[in-house]
Design an enzyme around this catalytic site. Structure first.
Site, PDB file in Angstrom:
ATOM      1  N   SER A  70     -41.115  84.952 121.752  1.00 27.53           N
ATOM      2  CA  SER A  70     -42.535  84.788 121.473  1.00 27.53           C
ATOM      3  C   SER A  70     -42.758  83.894 120.264  1.00 27.53           C
ATOM      4  CB  SER A  70     -43.193  86.152 121.253  1.00 27.53           C
ATOM      5  OG  SER A  70     -44.583  86.040 121.442  1.00 27.53           O
ATOM      6  N   THR A  71     -43.886  83.193 120.272  1.00 26.69           N
ATOM      7  CA  THR A  71     -44.260  82.287 119.197  1.00 26.69           C
ATOM      8  C   THR A  71     -45.092  83.051 118.171  1.00 26.69           C
ATOM      9  OG1 THR A  71     -44.692  80.791 121.065  1.00 26.69           O
ATOM     10  CG2 THR A  71     -45.112  79.937 118.852  1.00 26.69           C
ATOM     11  N   PRO A  72     -44.588  83.232 116.943  1.00 22.40           N
ATOM     12  CA  PRO A  72     -45.380  83.933 115.926  1.00 22.40           C
ATOM     13  C   PRO A  72     -46.705  83.201 115.710  1.00 22.40           C
ATOM     14  CG  PRO A  72     -43.124  83.619 115.193  1.00 22.40           C
ATOM     15  CD  PRO A  72     -43.287  82.810 116.440  1.00 22.40           C
ATOM     16  N   HIS A 101     -41.259  84.927 128.203  1.00 19.86           N
ATOM     17  CA  HIS A 101     -42.221  84.713 127.113  1.00 19.86           C
ATOM     18  C   HIS A 101     -43.189  85.901 127.098  1.00 19.86           C
ATOM     19  CE1 HIS A 101     -41.109  80.414 126.727  1.00 19.86           C
ATOM     20  NE2 HIS A 101     -40.966  80.464 128.036  1.00 19.86           N
ATOM     21  N   GLU A 131     -37.346  70.170 131.267  1.00 23.59           N
ATOM     22  CA  GLU A 131     -38.259  70.832 132.216  1.00 23.59           C
ATOM     23  C   GLU A 131     -38.992  69.739 133.006  1.00 23.59           C
ATOM     24  OE1 GLU A 131     -40.823  73.600 130.210  1.00 23.59           O
ATOM     25  OE2 GLU A 131     -41.579  74.470 132.082  1.00 23.59           O
ATOM     26  N   ASN A 181     -46.264  86.511 125.949  1.00 19.83           N
ATOM     27  CA  ASN A 181     -47.672  86.345 126.378  1.00 19.83           C
ATOM     28  C   ASN A 181     -47.814  85.848 127.816  1.00 19.83           C
ATOM     29  OD1 ASN A 181     -49.817  86.946 124.158  1.00 19.83           O
ATOM     30  ND2 ASN A 181     -48.056  86.059 123.095  1.00 19.83           N
ATOM     31  N   HIS A 223     -53.825  84.064 124.834  1.00 17.05           N
ATOM     32  CA  HIS A 223     -53.763  84.136 123.363  1.00 17.05           C
ATOM     33  C   HIS A 223     -55.096  84.597 122.767  1.00 17.05           C
ATOM     34  CE1 HIS A 223     -50.072  81.253 123.025  1.00 17.05           C
ATOM     35  NE2 HIS A 223     -49.724  82.507 123.240  1.00 17.05           N
TER      36      HIS A 223
HETATM   37  C1  6MZ Z   1     -42.550  75.713 128.117  1.00 19.86           C
HETATM   38  C2  6MZ Z   1     -43.526  77.783 127.947  1.00 19.86           C
HETATM   39  C3  6MZ Z   1     -43.486  77.939 129.348  1.00 19.86           C
HETATM   40  O1  6MZ Z   1     -44.812  82.598 122.890  1.00 19.86           O
HETATM   41  O2  6MZ Z   1     -47.208  83.258 123.041  1.00 19.86           O
HETATM   42  N1  6MZ Z   1     -44.101  78.883 127.448  1.00 19.86           N
HETATM   43  N2  6MZ Z   1     -43.057  76.683 127.346  1.00 19.86           N
HETATM   44  N3  6MZ Z   1     -42.492  75.784 129.451  1.00 19.86           N
HETATM   45  C4  6MZ Z   1     -42.966  76.868 130.119  1.00 19.86           C
HETATM   46  N4  6MZ Z   1     -42.936  76.844 131.481  1.00 19.86           N
HETATM   47  C5  6MZ Z   1     -43.992  77.287 132.321  1.00 19.86           C
HETATM   48  N5  6MZ Z   1     -43.990  79.151 129.647  1.00 19.86           N
HETATM   49  C6  6MZ Z   1     -44.356  79.727 128.470  1.00 19.86           C
HETATM   50  O3  6MZ Z   1     -45.841  83.022 125.145  1.00 19.86           O
HETATM   51  C7  6MZ Z   1     -46.565  81.919 125.647  1.00 19.86           C
HETATM   52  C8  6MZ Z   1     -45.934  80.620 125.186  1.00 19.86           C
HETATM   53  O4  6MZ Z   1     -44.637  80.456 125.759  1.00 19.86           O
HETATM   54  C9  6MZ Z   1     -44.357  79.080 126.003  1.00 19.86           C
HETATM   55  C10 6MZ Z   1     -45.603  78.295 125.564  1.00 19.86           C
HETATM   56  O5  6MZ Z   1     -45.411  77.833 124.252  1.00 19.86           O
HETATM   57  C11 6MZ Z   1     -46.689  79.371 125.621  1.00 19.86           C
HETATM   58  O6  6MZ Z   1     -47.779  79.085 124.766  1.00 19.86           O
HETATM   59  P1  6MZ Z   1     -45.824  83.457 123.604  1.00 19.86           P
HETATM   60  O7  6MZ Z   1     -45.425  84.900 123.646  1.00 19.86           O
END
Ligand code: 6MZ
Length: 344
Positions: free
Chosen positions: A93-95, A16, A196, A18, A61
């Protein structure tokens, strides 16, 4: 083993953006913000709750609330994976739109894609998955799919698929099934966070889609709150699992590493991919994750090599890109054999 894991050419399929931001990049972003006195990551060996993990993403964020920062973060994350000898990287990544800074979801994705393009001279291939956050609801999910389809037209070589992520305790993944079916029709691959945490109601329908890869799958087997039907379905579809040891340990979705689902699936010779999840928040790297897998599950150097090389098979890129990667890995193999005086 540390040296070997570092030298090993690697494939990262679950990162991910962020959550991958390093301390160095955080400091760069903080220099542009005032009144921020927070910790953005967990120290090695610490534990938390999933809720506390998600709190970190919320903090990050606040730093990546504009297109420039999103570009910076993506650019740095790619360079850091490259330095860790990752040869193929799938970012997700989440837009996000932020009214105050004028960042729209489009400009968010554009910034990420521009950073990927600007790293094209590095010896690392990068692809992007757009993430649907299950906290944001189905309507936003559809918007994300539309965005992915739009960017697929202009950046066919970079947009690989759709992810489902976000707090697993929120919402019902089944609500998003029509979106995923539509995504599949558009040629987008699906990497979905499933089980998860124990999720007896939603899991079966999700597994039967089937997704192209499963994120975590921590609680699929009976001992972890799942059941044999889940396991049989994953085996039947041969759905690869993206496994993130440190993340699961810190987030306490597994009681300890000896009980991590890696063991269960690896012993079945099921496709397992070692990944970082959020290398920044969880203070890790892909090399360290390989090392941890080796020490916990008694893996030899050749086992690690095979895990890494086989991960190419599960990547969401075109077949010719995979072929090139395999050729590259052949060259690295002889180099590593020579360097460590071993036969892989
Ligand atoms: C579920 C996760 C995560 O998208 O803003 N994210 N979702 N389980 C996990 N396990 C620990 N780790 C990260 O990156 C941050 C976002 O990724 C997801 C969550 O939605 C988090 O807000 P982006 O780049």
């Amino acid at each position: 083993m540390e040296e070997f894991c570092k030298s090993l050419p690697k494939v990262e399929l679950h990162a991910h953006i962020n959550g991958s931001v390093s301390e160095v990049t955080i400091q760069k972003l903080l220099a542009k913000k005032r009144n921020f006195d927070q910790s953005f990551s967990f120290k090695k060996g610490s534990t938390a709750t999933l809720k506390e993990c998600f709190e970190k993403f919320r903090l990050i964020h606040q730093l990546t609330d504009n297109a420039k920062s999103v570009y910076q973060v993506t650019y740095d994350v790619i360079h850091e994976f490259h330095e860790d000898n990752v040869k193929y990287l799938e970012l997700r990544s989440t837009p996000r739109a932020v009214q105050d800074t004028g960042m729209s979801k489009e400009s968010y994705v554009e910034s990420v894609l521009r950073a990927i393009r600007d790293c094209k001279d590095l010896d690392i291939k990068v692809r992007l998955l757009l993430a649907i956050d299950r906290r944001n609801g189905v309507q936003v999910g559809w918007e994300t799919l539309k965005l992915a389809q739009k960017f697929q037209e202009s950046h066919r070589d970079l947009i690989a698929g759709i992810d489902l992520s976000g707090d697993p305790n929120v919402g019902d993944a089944r609500d998003y099934l029509p979106i995923f079916r539509e995504a599949k029709k558009s040629g987008l691959k699906l990497a979905l966070h499933l089980c998860e945490v124990p999720a007896p109601e939603e899991t079966m329908d999700m597994l039967n889609l089937p997704p192209d890869r499963i994120g975590h799958g921590t609680c699929l087997h009976r001992e972890a709150g799942g059941n044999q039907e889940f396991v049989d379905t994953v085996l039947k579809h041969n759905t690869p699992l993206e496994l993130c040891l440190t993340s699961n340990l810190i987030g306490q979705t597994v009681p300890n590493l000896d009980n991590h689902q890696f063991k269960f699936w690896y012993e079945k010779k099921h496709p397992c991919i070692i990944c970082t999840d959020d290398k920044g928040v969880f203070s890790t790297s892909l090399s360290e994750e390989y090392q941890l897998a080796a020490s916990t599950f008694d893996l030899k150097q050749c086992d690690l090599w095979n895990l890494s090389e086989q991960s190419i098979n599960y990547a969401f890129c075109e077949e010719n890109v995979k072929e090139k990667l395999r050729d590259k890995f052949k060259v690295y193999k002889s180099k590593i054999e020579e360097q460590f005086n071993i036969k892989l």
